[in-house]
Design an enzyme around this catalytic site. Structure first.
Site, PDB file in Angstrom:
ATOM      1  N   THR A  34       0.830  -1.221   0.000  1.00  0.00           N
ATOM      2  CA  THR A  34       0.000   0.000   0.000  1.00  0.00           C
ATOM      3  C   THR A  34       0.860   1.266   0.000  1.00  0.00           C
ATOM      4  O   THR A  34       0.480   2.271  -0.609  1.00  0.00           O
ATOM      5  CB  THR A  34      -0.979   0.036   1.197  1.00  0.00           C
ATOM      6  OG1 THR A  34      -0.247  -0.170   2.400  1.00  0.00           O
ATOM      7  CG2 THR A  34      -2.062  -1.008   1.063  1.00  0.00           C
ATOM      8  N   ARG A  42      -9.082  -5.028   1.498  1.00  0.00           N
ATOM      9  CA  ARG A  42     -10.105  -4.937   2.539  1.00  0.00           C
ATOM     10  C   ARG A  42     -10.048  -3.701   3.415  1.00  0.00           C
ATOM     11  O   ARG A  42     -10.913  -3.505   4.257  1.00  0.00           O
ATOM     12  CB  ARG A  42     -10.062  -6.205   3.405  1.00  0.00           C
ATOM     13  CG  ARG A  42     -10.579  -7.402   2.631  1.00  0.00           C
ATOM     14  CD  ARG A  42     -10.526  -8.682   3.392  1.00  0.00           C
ATOM     15  NE  ARG A  42     -10.986  -9.760   2.532  1.00  0.00           N
ATOM     16  CZ  ARG A  42     -10.288 -10.297   1.556  1.00  0.00           C
ATOM     17  NH1 ARG A  42      -9.057  -9.872   1.317  1.00  0.00           N
ATOM     18  NH2 ARG A  42     -10.789 -11.248   0.797  1.00  0.00           N
ATOM     19  N   GLN A 107       1.054 -13.384  -1.582  1.00  0.00           N
ATOM     20  CA  GLN A 107      -0.281 -13.400  -2.187  1.00  0.00           C
ATOM     21  C   GLN A 107      -0.376 -12.276  -3.207  1.00  0.00           C
ATOM     22  O   GLN A 107      -1.385 -12.152  -3.890  1.00  0.00           O
ATOM     23  CB  GLN A 107      -1.349 -13.173  -1.119  1.00  0.00           C
ATOM     24  CG  GLN A 107      -1.355 -14.190  -0.006  1.00  0.00           C
ATOM     25  CD  GLN A 107      -2.368 -13.796   1.062  1.00  0.00           C
ATOM     26  OE1 GLN A 107      -3.553 -14.097   0.961  1.00  0.00           O
ATOM     27  NE2 GLN A 107      -1.907 -13.111   2.088  1.00  0.00           N
ATOM     28  N   ILE A 109       0.285  -9.741  -6.429  1.00  0.00           N
ATOM     29  CA  ILE A 109       0.322 -10.007  -7.866  1.00  0.00           C
ATOM     30  C   ILE A 109       0.991  -8.845  -8.599  1.00  0.00           C
ATOM     31  O   ILE A 109       0.847  -8.696  -9.798  1.00  0.00           O
ATOM     32  CB  ILE A 109      -1.122 -10.202  -8.389  1.00  0.00           C
ATOM     33  CG1 ILE A 109      -2.002  -8.992  -8.021  1.00  0.00           C
ATOM     34  CG2 ILE A 109      -1.733 -11.486  -7.837  1.00  0.00           C
ATOM     35  CD1 ILE A 109      -3.406  -9.043  -8.613  1.00  0.00           C
ATOM     36  N   ASP A 110       1.738  -8.013  -7.835  1.00  0.00           N
ATOM     37  CA  ASP A 110       2.235  -6.756  -8.391  1.00  0.00           C
ATOM     38  C   ASP A 110       3.686  -6.781  -8.857  1.00  0.00           C
ATOM     39  O   ASP A 110       4.188  -5.782  -9.385  1.00  0.00           O
ATOM     40  CB  ASP A 110       2.039  -5.618  -7.373  1.00  0.00           C
ATOM     41  CG  ASP A 110       2.637  -5.943  -5.999  1.00  0.00           C
ATOM     42  OD1 ASP A 110       3.600  -6.730  -5.939  1.00  0.00           O
ATOM     43  OD2 ASP A 110       2.124  -5.410  -4.989  1.00  0.00           O
ATOM     44  N   HIS A 127      -0.808 -16.348  -5.893  1.00  0.00           N
ATOM     45  CA  HIS A 127      -1.954 -15.873  -6.682  1.00  0.00           C
ATOM     46  C   HIS A 127      -1.534 -15.348  -8.045  1.00  0.00           C
ATOM     47  O   HIS A 127      -2.274 -14.597  -8.675  1.00  0.00           O
ATOM     48  CB  HIS A 127      -2.730 -14.810  -5.893  1.00  0.00           C
ATOM     49  CG  HIS A 127      -3.344 -15.344  -4.634  1.00  0.00           C
ATOM     50  ND1 HIS A 127      -3.765 -14.552  -3.602  1.00  0.00           N
ATOM     51  CD2 HIS A 127      -3.611 -16.625  -4.251  1.00  0.00           C
ATOM     52  CE1 HIS A 127      -4.253 -15.317  -2.631  1.00  0.00           C
ATOM     53  NE2 HIS A 127      -4.171 -16.568  -3.007  1.00  0.00           N
ATOM     54  N   CYS A 164      -4.905 -20.127 -30.509  1.00  0.00           N
ATOM     55  CA  CYS A 164      -5.901 -21.185 -30.248  1.00  0.00           C
ATOM     56  C   CYS A 164      -7.290 -20.631 -29.948  1.00  0.00           C
ATOM     57  O   CYS A 164      -8.190 -21.398 -29.580  1.00  0.00           O
ATOM     58  CB  CYS A 164      -5.435 -22.061 -29.084  1.00  0.00           C
ATOM     59  SG  CYS A 164      -5.587 -21.261 -27.480  1.00  0.00           S
ATOM     60  N   ASN A 227       0.751  -6.326  11.052  1.00  0.00           N
ATOM     61  CA  ASN A 227      -0.383  -5.809  10.279  1.00  0.00           C
ATOM     62  C   ASN A 227      -0.983  -4.612  11.011  1.00  0.00           C
ATOM     63  O   ASN A 227      -0.969  -4.569  12.233  1.00  0.00           O
ATOM     64  CB  ASN A 227      -1.457  -6.902  10.126  1.00  0.00           C
ATOM     65  CG  ASN A 227      -2.363  -6.664   8.950  1.00  0.00           C
ATOM     66  OD1 ASN A 227      -1.883  -6.554   7.813  1.00  0.00           O
ATOM     67  ND2 ASN A 227      -3.652  -6.562   9.180  1.00  0.00           N
ATOM     68  N   ILE A 245       3.858  -1.191   8.368  1.00  0.00           N
ATOM     69  CA  ILE A 245       4.928  -2.153   8.070  1.00  0.00           C
ATOM     70  C   ILE A 245       6.280  -1.447   7.876  1.00  0.00           C
ATOM     71  O   ILE A 245       7.300  -1.880   8.410  1.00  0.00           O
ATOM     72  CB  ILE A 245       4.556  -2.969   6.802  1.00  0.00           C
ATOM     73  CG1 ILE A 245       3.343  -3.836   7.098  1.00  0.00           C
ATOM     74  CG2 ILE A 245       5.735  -3.804   6.319  1.00  0.00           C
ATOM     75  CD1 ILE A 245       2.598  -4.298   5.867  1.00  0.00           C
TER      76      ILE A 245
END
Ligand code: NAD
Length: 260
Positions: A34, A42, A107, A109-110, A127, A164, A227, A245
């Site tokens: 972030t 969330r 987790q 995806i960046d 992920h 395809c 967290n 963090i």
């Protein structure tokens, strides 16, 4: 469980754990990124509150949904494209370099762990990765620029695979999509062998990913959760730090000192 929200005091306890860590695993979630400008899921104002995720079945069933998924992906490029590794990413890359961490299970995806210098063989992306795309039919890789060009030329319609005719999707794992077998096996192995498991920036509600901290604790590892807010697994952790963090890792660096 020790919960310590005073950063300086928490960093002393964390330094004690990390100082003796030889085979640690960092398990990271959207909260790690972030600070780079990429919203999490969330938190208030997070992606979840703006757009419900498109699940895998809906993506496969409907061409319209595929176009909507790509529209959202390109809309997010403003945040994703310019994002740089955060203080947390850089601290974890350092712990890996020092030989304290055996690997990072993410987790996210960046692609920011790679951008901070973490090699592929030390990183497990549970992920997947949204910085490129693959065909779900034949597994051909496509770069985002290639997809964007065709998406725009077709008036905002998702392109299909030129080889395809299969659907082209960011290389991520959506809700309802089978988890990647190899990544899950590597994450299980790292978790089984670790002495310390650091869960960082995750609400720890997305399964099966959130099963890893539980498995680490059951296997005898020291479980640390960092967290901003409480998580589902705080009760079973050995140390819980509710703070930013980046601030936690800055305070930890003061305790651990410069690289040897
Ligand atoms: P989440 O949104 O469920 O939880 C993130 C947690 O991080 C929250 O509890 C929040 O309070 C905390 N947090 C946010 N910023 C923080 C900061 N600076 N310091 C301390 N804590 C902070 O995220 P999740 O558990 O990773 O699950 C969301 C899913 O969505 C993941 O599977 C992930 O694949 C995907 N996702 C990824 C990204 C990304 O790649 N950056 C972004 C959004 C969502």
């Amino acid at each position: 469980m020790i919960q310590n929200d005073d950063i300086k005091a928490a960093a002393v306890e964390l330094a004690d754990i990390v100082g003796g860590m030889r085979n640690g695993v960092a398990f990271t979630g959207a909260g790690l990124s972030t600070e780079s400008g990429i919203p999490d899921f969330r938190s208030p104002g997070g992606l979840w509150t703006r757009n419900r995720p498109i699940d895998f079945d809906a993506f496969l069933r409907s061409h319209e949904m595929r176009s909507e998924a790509w529209r959202r992906r390109f809309e997010m490029e403003a945040a994703f494209g310019g994002a740089r590794p955060t203080r947390g990413h850089r601290a974890l890359a350092r712990l890996l370099q020092e030989g304290r961490l055996a690997g990072i299970v993410t987790q996210n995806i960046d692609g920011l762990h790679q951008a901070s210098g973490v090699p592929d063989d030390r990183l497990v992306e549970l992920h997947g990765n949204s910085t490129y795309a693959t065909c779900l039919g034949c597994d051909t890789r496509f770069e985002l620029d290639w997809v964007r060009e065709r998406f725009q030329a077709a008036g905002g319609t998702a392109p299909d695979c030129p080889h395809c005719d299969g659907p082209i999707k960011t290389a991520t794992i959506s809700f309802g999509q089978p988890m990647p077998g190899l990544a899950m096996a590597r994450a299980r192995e790292l978790t089984r062998a670790c002495d310390v498991f650091l869960a960082i920036g995750s609400s720890l509600v997305v399964y099966p990913a959130a099963g890893f901290p539980v498995a680490a604790k059951r296997g005898g590892a020291t479980l640390v959760i960092i967290n901003r807010e409480a998580t589902e697994l705080d009760d079973i952790a050995d140390l819980v730090i509710h703070a930013e963090i980046g601030d936690v890792f800055d305070a930890l660096a003061e305790q651990l000192g410069p690289l040897p």
